[in-house]
Design an enzyme around this catalytic site. Sequence first.
Site, short mmCIF file in Angstrom:
data_model
loop_
_atom_site.label_atom_id
_atom_site.label_comp_id
_atom_site.label_asym_id
_atom_site.label_seq_id
_atom_site.Cartn_x
_atom_site.Cartn_y
_atom_site.Cartn_z
N TYR A 21 -0.62 -4.51 -5.58
CA TYR A 21 0.57 -5.82 -5.56
C TYR A 21 -0.02 -6.63 -7.30
O TYR A 21 0.68 -7.39 -7.39
CB TYR A 21 0.46 -6.81 -4.56
CG TYR A 21 0.69 -6.03 -3.01
CD1 TYR A 21 0.37 -5.21 -2.89
CD2 TYR A 21 0.67 -7.00 -2.25
CE1 TYR A 21 2.16 -5.00 -2.10
CE2 TYR A 21 1.65 -7.17 -0.85
CZ TYR A 21 2.11 -6.06 -0.96
OH TYR A 21 2.81 -5.19 0.18
N LYS B 287 -7.31 3.24 4.49
CA LYS B 287 -6.92 4.26 4.56
C LYS B 287 -7.91 4.89 3.13
O LYS B 287 -7.54 6.27 2.61
CB LYS B 287 -6.12 4.21 3.69
CG LYS B 287 -4.79 5.60 3.73
CD LYS B 287 -4.14 5.46 5.29
CE LYS B 287 -3.86 7.06 5.84
NZ LYS B 287 -3.87 7.68 6.68
N ASP C 255 -4.17 3.26 10.21
CA ASP C 255 -3.37 3.73 10.31
C ASP C 255 -3.34 4.08 12.15
O ASP C 255 -2.62 3.14 12.74
CB ASP C 255 -2.97 5.30 10.70
CG ASP C 255 -3.67 6.12 9.86
OD1 ASP C 255 -4.91 5.47 9.99
OD2 ASP C 255 -3.01 7.08 10.34
N ASP D 164 -0.70 -7.01 4.54
CA ASP D 164 0.35 -7.85 4.43
C ASP D 164 0.72 -7.61 5.72
O ASP D 164 1.58 -7.97 5.83
CB ASP D 164 0.69 -7.87 2.68
CG ASP D 164 2.63 -8.29 2.60
OD1 ASP D 164 2.31 -9.47 3.55
OD2 ASP D 164 3.24 -8.27 1.78
#
Length: 483
Positions: A130, A177, A210, A234
Amino acid sequence: MLFDKRKITVIPGDGIGPEVVSAALKVVEASGVDIEPEISLAGAGAFEKGIESGVPDETIESIERTKVVLKGPLETPIGHGNKSANVTLRTLFETFGNLRPVRELPGVHTPFTGRNLDIVIVRENVEDLYTGIEYMQTPGVAQALKVISRTGCEKIIELAFEFAVAAGRKRVHCATKANIMKLTEGMLQHTFEEIAPRYSQIEAKHILIDNCAHQLAMRPEQFDVIVTTNMNGDILSDLTSGLTGGLGFAPSANIGNDVAIFEAVHGSAPDIAGKNVANPTALILSAAMMLRHIGEGEAANDIEQAVLVTLESGVRSGDMAGTAKPSSTTEFANAIISNLGKESRTSGARDFRALQMPESSTDVQAVETKKRRVTGVDVFLESTMQPDDLAADLNEICSGTTVALQMIGNRGNTVYPVDEGARRVTLVDQYRCRFMKKTRGDALTNAEILALLTRIGEAHIWHHVEKLQQFDGEDAFSRTQKK
Ligand code: NAP
């Protein structure tokens, strides 16, 4: 943290903003806290006055004075360029941490009702994808930079643990991740694992993002506080809002080095603006978070209890009334005011102290290394040649230089050298070509890199160069992967 406890900057904002902000202010005043709001402009009204950033100087000066903001949603009007007043505020005051608590609320029925969800997402708010640093590398290949700093990781992890301690929470999950992005997402995991032992009273667990999403859908009650990077946060925080009743009930705090901005998660909902039907709960709960932040924990508890009692009594705003008669925004706020001082039968008041945040520094932050050297270079170039032909060309270019072509990659796949019979991948016209110093152990100099680039540039379009560095003997770049 230094701030005037009573003065706060209040930005009514756009759409339903003025209605829900006014409702929240009435509730705060009725709670007995003697605040002095500085009503300030930002958003559509500022753009209409030609203020490109969407935030007038007077508003910035007010925030610098008060350090605390209660903010309504701000629109980014179409036709005023790409500026967003929200991004202006976030950048100006570096609100690096976004706290989004959600909990089961009485009368707000969801598929998870009865499981007592009470989860806080702590989202890093200024780094990651971002930062918006994007490039077209070729006319058909775009690239975005995922920027993660050690300092940014330390700040968000410390915020998560400090929040957990302040709120009497038991467990912090760090969701990353890191299995795929070992350097960027991995940095958050490693920082978490280093800092966690300082908070031995809090259970600390790493979870892959995940799996975290899957677990949130299957067994969300296992989560207490979840800290994560910007984009993951987010997505997860909208997911958790959905688990507990949606946007009308989701408050948030944006924590900066010395400024904190409190706002509902929802936007300006233009379809219901000016009708006195918006649900003010999210902004009222945001105001309670603000009160806690300025040391008015008792009033914050009173307001949260009054919200619960109001919902328990069957009062419903339009978004949750179903077939029942809905209360208007003002009726809903008045019901909360009339319930101040009463105790909820579903959930007791919380023991919560104000967050202790470390002082920030204006020094440039750096991680020290004892030994460092450049071992090679990745050159990204645009070409429609087949990998073997390109390799032959680059090997020819390298002959007589101090570097050798080690590999060629395309969209993350190694396409040269490949084992016989390896499956072909779809190729695009951007290749990453890795060159290593021929004499292992020697550092590659800037002059050698520049000489290589000059030779490549005579035959190919190169557009991006990355030095392959080693810090204290550790490779500081991702390894190539054969598919
Ligand atoms: P939104 O304003 O959150 O509204 C989406 C829908 O959610 C509304 O149409 C309304 O649905 C419902 N809703 C939201 N808040 C509600 C409330 N308090 N009470 C009852 N219902 C509520 O999202 P959007 O339409 O995507 O965005 C509108 C504008 O807000 C955009 O300009 C966007 O940029 C801006 N925005 C600002 C912020 C911020 O300032 N932090 C955040 C998000 C969006 P119904 O159709 O059911 O009435």
